[in-house]
Design an enzyme around this catalytic site. Structure first.
Site, PDB file in Angstrom:
ATOM      1  N   HIS A   1       0.821  -1.218   0.000  1.00 52.05           N
ATOM      2  CA  HIS A   1       0.000   0.000   0.000  1.00 52.05           C
ATOM      3  C   HIS A   1       0.852   1.263   0.000  1.00 52.05           C
ATOM      4  O   HIS A   1       0.484   2.285   0.578  1.00 52.05           O
ATOM      5  CB  HIS A   1      -0.952   0.011   1.207  1.00 52.05           C
TER       6      HIS A   1
ATOM      7  N   ASN B   1     -10.329  -2.997   1.919  1.00 57.80           N
ATOM      8  CA  ASN B   1      -9.983  -2.959   0.503  1.00 57.80           C
ATOM      9  C   ASN B   1     -11.224  -2.652  -0.323  1.00 57.80           C
ATOM     10  O   ASN B   1     -12.330  -2.509   0.219  1.00 57.80           O
ATOM     11  CB  ASN B   1      -9.394  -4.299   0.048  1.00 57.80           C
TER      12      ASN B   1
END
Length: 490
Positions: free
Chosen positions: A59, A132
């Site tokens: 990320h 997510n």
């Protein structure tokens, strides 16, 4: 100095001393070597050498914005969380979007899951919901996470992401079949961060005022509508505008087109978990909406851009372990691992006092922990005692747990998760495939075939193993994929 310059603030060193000349270094004479006494020069160079903190292992590439969460339904029968306590109540939030595998300089428009990390600045402290844009994930046990990420990162020999590694792991980890079907379907490349859903993905616990517990899943449905890119469109956009998603989010907020999501939950009584047809704590599975319908609870709106990307986006930290009274964890093995790993990563990456940075510290209440010293510590606690108990009016414990205890039994050891009535690694992937239209199925197969065609010619076993997993999800799915891969590999 001009008259206009006299009205401007004075440039200073970090210690606050005025800078006389920021254009020329001090030297021994006009043409001589530099002098070590030049505080401004060495402060600037030393700071520049240390300006980058280690990027996130996963990320790393992201964008963020501030906003508000507004409660739209009474959920007090399920949770005592104060920020959800009454209809109309608003809580300030910070949301960071991201890709998973790419590094900090990677393009936005790529086939990859998107992180959806949401921080609620509640009156009981910060609550972090780290999810997510998909309701499931590739693996179900945190011990496999480093292995999985190593397949997505650069190969130690070639220095590139390798299809051999990606599909070798997925083929040997059949629980990934469901998420891979999501990833290579139409929603694998969102057109922007605004045009995708967000999910808590894991199962969490809610506890009401009476101490009754429930299992819960979070869903954030985009109010902008779903928009995606084809692989061809994404390749063009990634090359022409690698910052496309970040730019889109910033410019939308700048023009007052505030993106929003409608928040829903699925609620499962604790007693039903043991006999549910799927393991409700398996991150590779979803709960059927027919079994546990979506319940609308709120509205999330993003309405303010960060002033400084590094300070507020790169230094923002999120931890699934940041709960508030009325919300807690579940036995989900992936979630349990993340409760430790996320906070530990931030202690390494940003520093032991990362939670004291403005973007991370609680807004509606003051953190009153006994932690002191270390990097970034600003001395805010003054002379206050840093131990408990004490007789100097220090903070005290409440004696009331934030969430309900989880019943456990059995012997310690390494265990596979218990199978429920309809548990296997393929049934939900097959269900997802059959929900798609004919055109969606064709694009899914084409995307997967293009990726599988990149596997080394001498590793046909990797290709066949992957195809077999999709065939077990749906016979037509596997058949069409095999034909498409055969075409591409000649």
């Amino acid at each position: 100095m001009t008259a206009q310059d006299e009205l401007r603030p004075t440039l200073t060193t970090e210690a606050g001393a005025p800078v006389a000349d920021n254009q020329n270094s001090e030297t021994a004479g006009p043409g001589g070597p530099l002098l070590i006494q030049d505080q401004q020069l060495f402060e600037k160079l030393a700071h520049f050498n240390r300006e980058r903190i280690p990027e996130r292992v996963v990320h790393a590439r992201g964008a963020g914005a501030y906003g508000t969460f507004t409660v739209t339904a009474d959920v007090s029968r399920w949770t005592r969380a104060k920020f959800l306590s009454e209809v109309g109540k608003q809580t300030e939030t910070f949301l960071r979007f991201s890709t998973v595998a790419g590094n900090l300089g990677a393009a936005d428009a790529v086939r990859d899951p998107r992180g959806f990390a949401l921080k609620f600045y509640t009156e009981d402290g910060n609550y972090d919901l780290v999810g997510n844009n998909t309701p499931v994930f590739f693996i179900k046990d945190a011990s496999k996470f480093p292995d999985f990420i190593h397949t997505q990162k650069r190969d130690p020999y070639t220095g590139s992401q390798e299809a051999d590694n990606v599909f070798d792991f997925w083929g040997l980890s059949p629980e990934s079949t469901h998420q891979v079907t999501w990833l290579f379907g139409d929603r694998g490349i969102p057109a922007s961060y605004r045009h995708m859903h967000g999910f808590g993905s894991h199962t969490y616990q809610w506890q009401n005022e009476s101490g009754e517990a429930f299992w819960v899943k979070y869903h954030f449905k985009t109010d902008q509508g779903i928009k995606n890119l084809t692989a061809q469109e994404a390749a063009v956009l990634a090359g022409s505008d690698p910052d496309s998603h970040q730019r889109d989010l910033r410019e939308a907020i700048e023009r007052g087109d505030f993106p929003s999501w409608t928040a829903y939950v699925q609620i499962m009584p604790v007693a039903e978990a043991a006999t549910y047809r799927f393991n409700p704590f398996d991150l590779t599975k979803v709960w059927s909406h027919a079994d546990y319908p979506l319940i609308q609870i709120g509205k999330l709106e993003l309405n303010r851009n960060p002033e400084n990307i590094f300070a507020e986006v790169e230094q923002s930290v999120f931890s699934p372990a940041h709960f508030v009274p009325g919300i807690g964890p579940s036995p989900d093995k992936m979630l349990q691992g993340r409760l430790f790993a996320y906070a530990d990563a931030h202690r390494y990456r940003v520093g032991i006092n990362a939670d004291q940075l403005p973007v991370n510290r609680p807004h509606a209440t003051e953190a009153r922990a006994n932690h002191r010293d270390g990097g970034l510590y600003d001395g805010r606690h003054g002379r206050a005692k840093n131990y408990e108990p004490n007789s100097f009016n220090g903070p005290v414990q409440t004696g009331r747990p934030l969430w309900s205890a989880i019943d456990v039994s059995g012997l310690t050891g390494t265990h596979e998760a218990p199978l429920h009535a309809e548990d296997n690694d393929f049934v939900q992937a097959g269900d997802l495939y059959r929900l798609m239209s004919q055109e969606e199925q064709e694009r899914l197969v084409a995307n997967l075939a293009d990726a599988l065609a990149g596997v080394s010619a001498d590793r046909e076993d990797i290709v066949q193993r992957a195809i077999e997993n999709f065939r077990r999800a749906d016979a037509d799915y596997g058949k069409r994929l095999e034909e498409a891969v055969s075409e591409r590999r000649g």
